[in-house]
Scaffold this motif. Structure first.
Motif, PDB file in Angstrom:
ATOM      1  N   GLU A 201      -1.929   6.081   6.607  1.00  0.00           N
ATOM      2  CA  GLU A 201      -1.598   6.777   5.372  1.00  0.00           C
ATOM      3  C   GLU A 201      -0.595   7.885   5.685  1.00  0.00           C
ATOM      4  O   GLU A 201      -0.858   8.755   6.510  1.00  0.00           O
ATOM      5  CB  GLU A 201      -2.865   7.363   4.756  1.00  0.00           C
ATOM      6  N   VAL A 202       0.585   7.817   5.062  1.00  0.00           N
ATOM      7  CA  VAL A 202       1.653   8.793   5.303  1.00  0.00           C
ATOM      8  C   VAL A 202       1.968   9.488   3.989  1.00  0.00           C
ATOM      9  O   VAL A 202       2.447   8.862   3.036  1.00  0.00           O
ATOM     10  CB  VAL A 202       2.933   8.110   5.849  1.00  0.00           C
ATOM     11  N   ASP A 203       1.665  10.772   3.936  1.00  0.00           N
ATOM     12  CA  ASP A 203       1.891  11.557   2.717  1.00  0.00           C
ATOM     13  C   ASP A 203       1.277  10.856   1.495  1.00  0.00           C
ATOM     14  O   ASP A 203       1.891  10.790   0.414  1.00  0.00           O
ATOM     15  CB  ASP A 203       3.391  11.794   2.496  1.00  0.00           C
ATOM     16  N   GLY A 204       0.072  10.277   1.690  1.00  0.00           N
ATOM     17  CA  GLY A 204      -0.651   9.665   0.575  1.00  0.00           C
ATOM     18  C   GLY A 204      -0.286   8.223   0.304  1.00  0.00           C
ATOM     19  O   GLY A 204      -0.917   7.583  -0.546  1.00  0.00           O
ATOM     20  N   ARG A 205       0.725   7.672   1.004  1.00  0.00           N
ATOM     21  CA  ARG A 205       1.106   6.281   0.780  1.00  0.00           C
ATOM     22  C   ARG A 205       0.713   5.459   2.007  1.00  0.00           C
ATOM     23  O   ARG A 205       0.881   5.914   3.135  1.00  0.00           O
ATOM     24  CB  ARG A 205       2.611   6.195   0.523  1.00  0.00           C
ATOM     25  N   LYS A 206       0.209   4.227   1.765  1.00  0.00           N
ATOM     26  CA  LYS A 206      -0.266   3.398   2.876  1.00  0.00           C
ATOM     27  C   LYS A 206       0.843   2.495   3.424  1.00  0.00           C
ATOM     28  O   LYS A 206       1.499   1.774   2.663  1.00  0.00           O
ATOM     29  CB  LYS A 206      -1.464   2.554   2.412  1.00  0.00           C
ATOM     30  N   TYR A 207       1.019   2.582   4.764  1.00  0.00           N
ATOM     31  CA  TYR A 207       2.013   1.761   5.466  1.00  0.00           C
ATOM     32  C   TYR A 207       1.310   0.914   6.517  1.00  0.00           C
ATOM     33  O   TYR A 207       0.278   1.324   7.087  1.00  0.00           O
ATOM     34  CB  TYR A 207       3.023   2.641   6.204  1.00  0.00           C
ATOM     35  N   ILE A 208       1.888  -0.239   6.805  1.00  0.00           N
ATOM     36  CA  ILE A 208       1.502  -1.003   7.996  1.00  0.00           C
ATOM     37  C   ILE A 208       2.673  -0.915   8.974  1.00  0.00           C
ATOM     38  O   ILE A 208       3.797  -1.279   8.638  1.00  0.00           O
ATOM     39  CB  ILE A 208       1.196  -2.475   7.638  1.00  0.00           C
ATOM     40  N   MET A 209       2.391  -0.421  10.174  1.00  0.00           N
ATOM     41  CA  MET A 209       3.437  -0.276  11.196  1.00  0.00           C
ATOM     42  C   MET A 209       2.810  -0.387  12.581  1.00  0.00           C
ATOM     43  O   MET A 209       1.573  -0.415  12.715  1.00  0.00           O
ATOM     44  CB  MET A 209       4.178   1.054  11.035  1.00  0.00           C
ATOM     45  N   SER A 210       3.625  -0.449  13.599  1.00  0.00           N
ATOM     46  CA  SER A 210       3.111  -0.579  14.962  1.00  0.00           C
ATOM     47  C   SER A 210       2.378   0.690  15.373  1.00  0.00           C
ATOM     48  O   SER A 210       2.654   1.782  14.866  1.00  0.00           O
ATOM     49  CB  SER A 210       4.248  -0.866  15.945  1.00  0.00           C
ATOM     50  N   ASN A 223       1.503  14.767   7.370  1.00  0.00           N
ATOM     51  CA  ASN A 223       0.318  14.070   6.867  1.00  0.00           C
ATOM     52  C   ASN A 223       0.341  12.596   7.272  1.00  0.00           C
ATOM     53  O   ASN A 223       0.803  11.726   6.535  1.00  0.00           O
ATOM     54  CB  ASN A 223       0.239  14.197   5.338  1.00  0.00           C
ATOM     55  N   VAL A 224      -0.103  12.343   8.499  1.00  0.00           N
ATOM     56  CA  VAL A 224      -0.177  10.974   9.008  1.00  0.00           C
ATOM     57  C   VAL A 224      -1.623  10.721   9.430  1.00  0.00           C
ATOM     58  O   VAL A 224      -2.146  11.381  10.344  1.00  0.00           O
ATOM     59  CB  VAL A 224       0.772  10.771  10.204  1.00  0.00           C
ATOM     60  N   ARG A 225      -2.274   9.768   8.759  1.00  0.00           N
ATOM     61  CA  ARG A 225      -3.680   9.485   9.065  1.00  0.00           C
ATOM     62  C   ARG A 225      -3.859   7.992   9.315  1.00  0.00           C
ATOM     63  O   ARG A 225      -3.552   7.166   8.460  1.00  0.00           O
ATOM     64  CB  ARG A 225      -4.574   9.921   7.904  1.00  0.00           C
ATOM     65  N   GLU A 226      -4.334   7.682  10.495  1.00  0.00           N
ATOM     66  CA  GLU A 226      -4.564   6.284  10.846  1.00  0.00           C
ATOM     67  C   GLU A 226      -5.844   5.807  10.192  1.00  0.00           C
ATOM     68  O   GLU A 226      -6.915   6.431  10.341  1.00  0.00           O
ATOM     69  CB  GLU A 226      -4.638   6.146  12.376  1.00  0.00           C
ATOM     70  N   VAL A 227      -5.764   4.703   9.450  1.00  0.00           N
ATOM     71  CA  VAL A 227      -6.933   4.179   8.717  1.00  0.00           C
ATOM     72  C   VAL A 227      -7.674   3.155   9.565  1.00  0.00           C
ATOM     73  O   VAL A 227      -8.867   3.274   9.829  1.00  0.00           O
ATOM     74  CB  VAL A 227      -6.504   3.563   7.364  1.00  0.00           C
ATOM     75  N   ARG A 228      -6.991   2.121   9.986  1.00  0.00           N
ATOM     76  CA  ARG A 228      -7.636   1.099  10.824  1.00  0.00           C
ATOM     77  C   ARG A 228      -6.568   0.232  11.488  1.00  0.00           C
ATOM     78  O   ARG A 228      -5.410   0.227  11.092  1.00  0.00           O
ATOM     79  CB  ARG A 228      -8.554   0.214   9.988  1.00  0.00           C
TER      80      ARG A 228
END
Length: 935
Positions: A201-210, A223-228
């Motif tokens: 989650e980056v600034d409230g938006r969900k990304y898929i990245m390496s 604001n970078v939060r790793e979800v899974r």
């Protein structure tokens, strides 16, 4: 201090010695730069018992084992190698004024740097802001070139992230690209099937990245939060929506995707990206895989977007097929193809008109027409450079673009071994090299500076153009503290830009015993800029007015600096910063006048490196070969921008030439007083050498100058002795004295020794540099020896095909009466006039039979067309020339060179009467080309 370092200093010293002999008062100072993290990191590694580094110190850098303990402390280590380098510089004979030596952590210099940065701050050229910088994650500090292994400047690039929304989910795949304008031609998204991916989650938006991308992104966003973690295999075959076209495109596997670059998510544009084209071609051959992911070949058809002259609709296919690329694993070829195609499309490409039809074909007509109108207005028909910017603005406006910074020349490693990342620094101090007005003034001055070699001027222009804000301080290392930001140390490429001005006064500061706290801002303003009232400053800081005025006078005398010498690797940073800071701080009449840039040194054809363990400390090289040999070999190895290859063979060749010089000098003292043609020739050629070497040194063509002094001048002297039968005349002593002066900048120790043997009472290093004496130029003597050499070469060419043992050589020359026609022919050819002009001139000169004049003109012009302009000039300048007399004088020399028992010299007319040469051979005798018969 190894051989690589010594190239810059040796060129500088040779130039300094040359200018000194030309009558200039030359200051060649030297200091030692301690600032930064390299010393700190090295000392820490040695203290930690780094076996590889300790072994390197002992067995490569010649540090005695008992001295290793001294290298565990950063200051001790710096001083150790400082002293070693200084000793090497003294041993090799650099003409340095050591009174002015200082280090960048001396308290006096720190006060100077504080003044420099206060001036930049006053002028608004330092600013606090938020900018991307190279960053060491271990030490948590910005890094520049001198903080990295291999002294590599981290190059920061900005990737556009185009957000492809995962179908039916509130998740985006941020495809990183440097070519956002190609988004209209995306056929699919690539992920590496073997890489680790995460949902973040980056600034409230969900990304898929390496996973690696997430690590780097944390240095750029708050604001970078790793979800899974995400298994990329779960995504293959799923669809994402292209935000530019509304088209649904599949996610597919490709092993060429580097998860460590940007986000590890790549959009596939096979029409214009060689990697994509090759990967897609391979995938289309795997029908089973396509079926597994529910993808048909039609939806992967490349979509042309850009028209480029010389390419078809599918430029990527063109370049891939031309280079014969068969696999996505042929990375070197694919990188080359990508670089070539991207460059061509950027410079010459225009966006196609039919891309409008790709935009939102299934959207409601009102929305579709609105978007297509915008694309048509901003992108269609535009050059790629314009379309790129417009695409980013449009996608950002609709919330479908983001950005990530990346090290473009990755991997770059900190001295500690940690890979450098990009960090967005907030509220930090930067030098504002992006300031447009500052750039304008720098470019203006760059145009009037002398840049050597000249071809680097454009490189400097480009550096000035792309330079942007640069972080000015670090949290660790040696150096000067930023005066208004405690705990931050001014970094090494920021405190080393105007230190040259400090050389002009440091010796006086010390001799008068001035204390660092007396070197205030007012002190430097007066000494460096002439600002302020010396009486008021004197009263405030306790420095006598006379001392202040003397320091100001000393600075005024020496500045501006005339020549700054450095290596090519410093053009993108130090040397350009050097110009920026001078034009910012000093008045125009104190701006630098010249920059000289040289390439690197290789050893036996290989780059010197610690990994190859082929670094040769300078002091070791001096012990093996001697200082003059090392100096001359470095100078003779290459011109400025070429990499100089130092080898044992070159060093021994140079050593041999120096020995020959010494031997010839000794021979010159045995001369007699008989002056003949050969003496006139030698002194005439000497004037030519003086002019050649002087011009080469002025232009810093040090290789040309050194080769000429070492080899060409020795060849002439040896030939002179051979022509005189080993018995020198008075010309040789004059020649050797001048030769010694010209050798002095290259090999000063031997030159000094020989100078005193020749009777010199002063130091040759301060003798006047020779100037050519036009009265000693002797065209006749030069022509005679050149003619002699030419005849010998012609005979040798005959002997190469001669069968049997040659016994007698007969040379039939054109009679003296033909010389006037030779001069006319030389004049006509030099003026580039036609044959008919030569025939007419011959008629006017006395050949009444025009047919006979034409025959002679054809013969002579055929021979003379092979001669150099210099030879033609000599012919035109010599009124009378007796070829027979020249060959008779050197008959024994000719016989010796050719191994002949008998040599007969006659004119063609004499030969005919004596029947020595067949009549058909006689017809070939013309001026400068005799008839030759070998028996």
């Amino acid at each position: 201090m190894h051989l690589g370092h010594s190239r810059t200093y040796t060129i500088t010293d040779a130039y300094a010695r040359f200018k000194r002999m030309q009558g200039y008062n030359v200051l060649f100072p030297m200091g030692f730069h301690y600032t930064g993290t390299p010393i700190l990191t090295m000392a820490e590694s040695i203290a930690a018992g780094d076996k590889e580094l300790i072994d390197l110190m002992i067995n490569v850098y010649d540090v005695p084992p008992e001295d290793i303990e001294k290298l565990k402390d950063p200051l001790s280590l710096a001083r150790y190698f400082h002293n070693d380098a200084k000793q090497a510089m003294m041993e090799i004979g650099y003409s340095i004024d050591w009174r002015r030596e200082f280090t960048s952590i001396d308290e006096e210099f720190k006060q100077f740097v504080v003044w420099q940065f206060m001036k930049l701050k006053e002028k608004g050229l330092l600013k606090k802001g938020t900018h991307p910088v190279g960053w060491c994650p271990k030490h948590n500090m910005p890094v520049g070139m001198h903080d990295t292994k291999g002294d590599v400047e981290p190059e920061i690039g900005e990737f556009t992230l185009i957000l492809f929304k995962l179908e039916n989910e509130d998740v985006y795949l941020p495809a990183a690209t440097l070519r956002p304008e190609t988004v209209f031609g995306v056929t699919n998204i690539w992920l590496n099937p073997e890489a680790e991916y995460v949902l973040v989650e980056v600034d409230g938006r969900k990304y898929i990245m390496s996973k690696r991308a997430v690590f780097k992104l944390r240095f750029q966003r708050d604001n970078v939060r790793e979800v899974r973690e995400i298994d990329p295999g779960e995504l293959f075959g799923k669809r994402v929506v292209n935000p530019a076209t509304g088209r649904r495109v599949p996610i597919l596997p490709a092993k060429f995707v580097d998860p460590a670059t940007a986000t590890g998510v790549v959009m596939s544009v096979p029409a214009h990206a060689p990697y994509d084209y090759v990967a897609l071609r391979e995938l289309l051959e795997n029908k089973e895989l396509l079926e597994k992911y529910g993808v048909n070949s039609e939806e992967l058809t490349p979509i042309p977007l850009i028209e480029v002259k010389g390419y078809s609709e599918l430029p990527a296919r063109d370049v891939v097929e031309r280079m014969g690329i068969r696999s996505q694993y042929e990375r070197d070829l694919l990188d080359k193809a990508t670089k070539e195609l991207y460059s061509d499309e950027y410079r010459y490409g225009v966006m196609r008109s039919d891309i409008v039809e790709l935009v939102y074909p299934e959207a409601p007509s009102e929305l579709r027409d609105l978007v297509r109108a915008a694309v048509k207005a901003w992108i269609v028909g535009q050059p790629v450079s314009v379309a790129r910017e417009a695409t980013v603005k449009w996608l950002s406006a609709i919330g479908r673009a983001d950005k990530i910074y990346e090290i473009m020349n990755r991997p770059v490693y900190c001295r500690c071994g940690t890979e450098i990342v990009v960090k967005v620094l907030k509220d930090q101090w930067f030098v504002d090299y992006g300031n447009p007005e500052w750039k304008r003034i720098v470019l203006e001055h760059l145009e009037v500076m002398r840049i050597v070699p000249e071809e680097l001027r454009e490189e400097f222009r480009k550096v000035v153009d792309w330079l942007r804000e640069r972080a000015v301080a670090r949290t660790r290392g040696l150096g000067t503290e930023l005066p208004w930001a405690k705990g931050w140390i001014i970094e090494s490429l920021s405190d080393s830009t105007i230190y040259m001005a400090f050389y002009t006064v440091i010796h006086k500061i010390r001799s008068y015993g001035l204390k660092p706290d007396q070197l205030t801002l007012e002190f430097w303003d007066y000494v460096m800029l002439g600002k302020g009232d010396p009486k008021a400053i004197s009263a405030k800081i306790g420095v006598p007015v006379k001392v202040l005025e003397e320091l100001r006078s000393e600075f005024e005398y020496w500045y501006p600096l005339d020549s700054r010498h450095s290596g090519r690797d410093l053009v993108p940073n130090h040397l350009t910063f050097f110009i920026f800071n001078h034009v910012a701080i000093f008045p125009r009449d104190k701006w630098p006048r010249q920059i000289v840039v040289n390439g690197f040194v290789m050893l036996e054809g290989k780059k010197m490196s610690k990994s190859l363990r082929n670094i040769i400390p300078l002091r070791r090289a001096l012990r093996i070969y001697g200082p003059d040999t090392v100096r001359a070999a470095i100078l003779a190895a290459a011109e400025l921008l070429q990499d100089a290859d130092f080898s044992d063979a070159l060093a021994r060749s140079v050593m041999g030439q120096l020995a020959k010089f010494e031997s010839i000098a000794a021979k010159a003292l045995e001369h007699d007083d008989r002056v003949d043609l050969v003496d006139r020739w030698l002194l005439s050629k000497l004037q030519e050498s003086i002019e050649y070497v002087t011009k080469a040194m002025e232009e810093l063509r040090v290789r040309s100058a050194t080769i000429h002094v070492l080899y060409e001048m020795e060849n002439m002297a040896s030939k002179y002795l051979e022509l005189r039968g080993g018995k020198p005349g008075p010309a040789l002593l004059e020649y050797v004295k001048t030769w010694t002066k010209m050798l002095a900048p290259v090999a000063p120790h031997l030159a000094e020794e020989v100078w005193h043997r020749l009777g010199g009472e002063s130091f040759v290093s301060i003798e006047k540099w020779p100037s050519s004496d036009k009265t000693k130029i002797d065209y006749e003597a030069e022509l005679a020896i050149e003619y002699l050499d030419k005849v010998i070469e012609d005979v040798k060419s005959i002997l190469r095909i001669f069968k049997g043992k040659p016994r007698r050589l007969i040379i039939a020359v054109a009679g003296r009466e033909y010389w006037s026609y030779a001069r006319i022919a030389a004049e006509v050819l030099l003026a580039r006039q036609q044959l008919r002009t030569l025939i007419q001139r011959f008629v006017e000169a006395g050949i009444s039979d025009r047919k006979q004049a034409a025959q002679l003109a054809q013969k002579i012009s055929r021979v003379f067309s092979e001669l150099s302009p210099e030879t033609l000039k000599r012919i035109s300048m010599v009124e009378e020339f007796d070829e027979k007399a020249v060959l008779e004088k050197f008959k024994d020399y000719v016989a010796s060179r050719l191994g002949m028992e008998e040599v007969v010299i006659v004119t063609a007319e004499e030969a005919e009467h004596k029947e020595l040469v067949p009549p058909t051979k006689l017809a070939q005798a013309v001026p400068m080309r005799p008839a030759i018969l070998v028996e």
